[in-house]
Write an enzyme that holds these catalytic residues in place. Sequence first.
Site, PDB file in Angstrom:
ATOM      1  N   HIS A 169       0.832  -1.200   0.000  1.00  0.00           N
ATOM      2  CA  HIS A 169       0.000   0.000   0.000  1.00  0.00           C
ATOM      3  C   HIS A 169       0.864   1.246   0.000  1.00  0.00           C
ATOM      4  CE1 HIS A 169       0.556  -0.733   4.429  1.00  0.00           C
ATOM      5  NE2 HIS A 169       0.704   0.582   4.456  1.00  0.00           N
ATOM      6  N   GLU A 177       7.807   1.323   4.878  1.00  0.00           N
ATOM      7  CA  GLU A 177       7.259   0.327   5.792  1.00  0.00           C
ATOM      8  C   GLU A 177       7.461  -1.046   5.172  1.00  0.00           C
ATOM      9  OE1 GLU A 177       3.034   0.785   6.338  1.00  0.00           O
ATOM     10  OE2 GLU A 177       2.871  -0.919   7.713  1.00  0.00           O
TER      11      GLU A 177
HETATM   12 CO    CO Z   1       1.214   1.665   6.171  1.00  0.00          CO
END
Ligand code: CO
Length: 141
Positions: free
Chosen positions: A7, A131
Amino acid sequence: MIGRLNHVGVATPSIEASVALYRDLLGATKAHEPFDLPAQGVRVCFVDLPNSQIELIEPLGDGSPIHGFLAKNPKGGQHHVCFEVEDILAARDALRAKGATILGTGEPRIGAHGTPIIFVHPKDMGGVLVELMETPKQGAH
Ligand code: CO
């Protein structure tokens, strides 16, 4: 190490306004229910794309780490990108061995998808907050 893009994290002062943007301007048809992550000081909402997701992040509480970002970017903006890895500890150790800094203690914590995550310091990634999310079966969301 690096797997699929899971994402893109987008900070916003209003999840509802951002969901409307992705729906009305870009035609995104599926936004999940927003939910609170009090431990991380954020409210989160995932918008599904054909091959990925947008993670909308709104500050939650006075101590939210998103307040600083929104102070610099009042309309919100792109906050981080998340890539899948098969083994979060192996990924962390490999990054550290190459000199990269993992944010916080470096111990994985449970992220918005309920899976272990770490963040790589943007100073080691060309200014991009990265991330990493443990996703044992590559491609699963
Ligand atoms: Co995230």
